[in-house]
Scaffold this motif. Structure first.
Motif, PDB file in Angstrom:
ATOM      1  N   ILE A 196     -17.957   3.637 -46.875  1.00 27.38           N
ATOM      2  CA  ILE A 196     -18.222   4.596 -46.031  1.00 27.38           C
ATOM      3  C   ILE A 196     -15.992   5.338 -45.836  1.00 27.38           C
ATOM      4  CG2 ILE A 196     -19.716   3.895 -44.906  1.00 27.38           C
ATOM      5  CD1 ILE A 196     -18.116   2.094 -42.582  1.00 27.38           C
ATOM      6  N   GLU A 197     -15.072   4.340 -46.498  1.00 30.79           N
ATOM      7  CA  GLU A 197     -13.735   5.578 -46.855  1.00 30.79           C
ATOM      8  C   GLU A 197     -13.972   6.587 -46.882  1.00 30.79           C
ATOM      9  OE1 GLU A 197     -10.968   3.117 -48.646  1.00 30.79           O
ATOM     10  OE2 GLU A 197      -9.272   4.455 -47.978  1.00 30.79           O
TER      11      GLU A 197
ATOM     12  N   ILE B 100     -22.442   9.092 -39.498  1.00 23.25           N
ATOM     13  CA  ILE B 100     -22.916   8.996 -38.124  1.00 23.25           C
ATOM     14  C   ILE B 100     -24.202   7.139 -37.747  1.00 23.25           C
ATOM     15  CG2 ILE B 100     -25.126  10.049 -36.877  1.00 23.25           C
ATOM     16  CD1 ILE B 100     -24.340  12.059 -38.419  1.00 23.25           C
ATOM     17  N   VAL B 101     -23.791   6.311 -37.302  1.00 19.55           N
ATOM     18  CA  VAL B 101     -24.931   5.177 -36.632  1.00 19.55           C
ATOM     19  C   VAL B 101     -25.933   5.648 -36.135  1.00 19.55           C
ATOM     20  CG1 VAL B 101     -24.227   3.108 -35.883  1.00 19.55           C
ATOM     21  CG2 VAL B 101     -22.742   3.845 -37.228  1.00 19.55           C
TER      22      VAL B 101
ATOM     23  N   GLU C  65     -17.129  -1.303 -34.307  1.00 24.57           N
ATOM     24  CA  GLU C  65     -15.204  -2.059 -34.684  1.00 24.57           C
ATOM     25  C   GLU C  65     -15.682  -2.005 -36.118  1.00 24.57           C
ATOM     26  OE1 GLU C  65     -13.541  -5.528 -32.662  1.00 24.57           O
ATOM     27  OE2 GLU C  65     -14.214  -4.177 -31.193  1.00 24.57           O
ATOM     28  N   ILE C  66     -16.674  -2.971 -36.591  1.00 29.86           N
ATOM     29  CA  ILE C  66     -16.585  -3.220 -37.829  1.00 29.86           C
ATOM     30  C   ILE C  66     -16.346  -1.812 -39.054  1.00 29.86           C
ATOM     31  CG2 ILE C  66     -17.880  -3.582 -39.660  1.00 29.86           C
ATOM     32  CD1 ILE C  66     -18.616  -6.179 -38.001  1.00 29.86           C
ATOM     33  N   LEU C  67     -17.204  -0.431 -38.705  1.00 30.23           N
ATOM     34  CA  LEU C  67     -17.279   0.440 -39.912  1.00 30.23           C
ATOM     35  C   LEU C  67     -15.829   0.806 -39.377  1.00 30.23           C
ATOM     36  CD1 LEU C  67     -21.196   1.144 -38.578  1.00 30.23           C
ATOM     37  CD2 LEU C  67     -19.855   0.069 -40.638  1.00 30.23           C
ATOM     38  N   LYS C  68     -14.764   1.223 -38.131  1.00 33.23           N
ATOM     39  CA  LYS C  68     -14.186   1.847 -38.199  1.00 33.23           C
ATOM     40  C   LYS C  68     -13.026   1.290 -39.114  1.00 33.23           C
ATOM     41  CE  LYS C  68     -14.449   3.974 -33.682  1.00 33.23           C
ATOM     42  NZ  LYS C  68     -15.135   3.695 -32.213  1.00 33.23           N
TER      43      LYS C  68
ATOM     44  N   ALA D 248     -13.915   9.040 -42.583  1.00 30.42           N
ATOM     45  CA  ALA D 248     -13.334  10.155 -41.990  1.00 30.42           C
ATOM     46  C   ALA D 248     -13.256  10.553 -40.349  1.00 30.42           C
ATOM     47  CB  ALA D 248     -13.218  11.401 -42.521  1.00 30.42           C
ATOM     48  N   SER D 249     -14.670   9.855 -39.986  1.00 31.31           N
ATOM     49  CA  SER D 249     -15.517  10.246 -38.653  1.00 31.31           C
ATOM     50  C   SER D 249     -16.228   8.865 -38.451  1.00 31.31           C
ATOM     51  CB  SER D 249     -15.694  11.818 -38.422  1.00 31.31           C
ATOM     52  OG  SER D 249     -16.633  12.004 -39.039  1.00 31.31           O
TER      53      SER D 249
END
Ligand code: XMP
Ligand code: MG
Length: 181
Positions: free
Chosen positions: A90-91, A96-97, A113-116, A121-122
């Motif tokens: 996802i870099e 959108i979760v 937190e894990i996804l960020k 990008a957002s």
């Protein structure tokens, strides 16, 4: 019959359809010119995800992830485990979760937190239901379907002990079904 275990219908199929149409319209505006990745948090959000994505008119991709925090009970343990990770990187992507319900916030604060950390990008969060009464972790919600009282709800993807996911509406489960009064 599954219906017999339901105390009260909270949201009918028609109400869900209307509200999900409104959320999709907002996303269509917010992501115009972009190609977001919708990430469904399994298993609870699979029905919502299917209906939401079919109302999105932008090019988008979908991915799935699974975390467990509940076991077979009705209260969050605070222990969150990734049981299935995303298939794609996802870099640099706009993600959108998509969640079924935000309750204590334990699951989503950990997951976000894990996804960020993977440098998208957002990141935005979309939850069909928000149950703020039991919140212990502060989680920012970008798209929310409905705010609900502190009752255990099932249907439209949401389960109790893996049952009721196939109900087409959202209802409050009779407490006697899970050993309440
Ligand atoms: P937390 O407490 O971590 O919980 O925000 C999020 C997850 O808990 C489940 N959950 C429910 N599932 N009816 C359900 O079927 C409910 O009323 C309910 N409340 C929380 C759900 O899996 C969600 O992802
Ligand atoms: Mg869930």
């Amino acid at each position: 019959m599954l219906d017999q275990d339901i105390e009260r219908v909270l949201f009918t199929e028609a109400q869900l359809d209307t509200r999900i149409g409104e959320i999709a319209a907002e996303m269509n505006r917010d992501y115009a010119g972009k190609e977001p990745v919708l990430i469904s948090v399994l298993r609870g959000s699979f029905v919502f995800m299917a209906d939401l994505t079919r109302k999105i008119t932008l090019p988008c991709t979908v991915d799935f992830m699974s975390v467990s925090s509940y076991g077979a009970g009705t209260k969050s343990s605070g222990q969150v485990q990734i049981t299935k990770d995303l298939s794609d990187d996802i870099e640099g992507r706009d993600i959108i979760v998509v969640e079924d319900i935000l309750d204590s916030g334990n699951t989503l604060s950990y997951l976000l937190e894990i996804l960020k950390a993977r440098k998208p990008a957002s990141v935005k969060l979309c939850t069909l239901l928000d149950k703020p009464d039991r919140r212990v972790k502060d989680v920012h919600v970008d798209y929310s379907g409905f705010t609900i009282p502190d009752e255990f709800v099932v249907g439209y993807g949401l389960d109790y002990a893996e049952k009721y996911r196939n109900l087409p509406y959202i209802g409050i489960l009779k407490p006697c079904v899970y050993g309440g009064e």
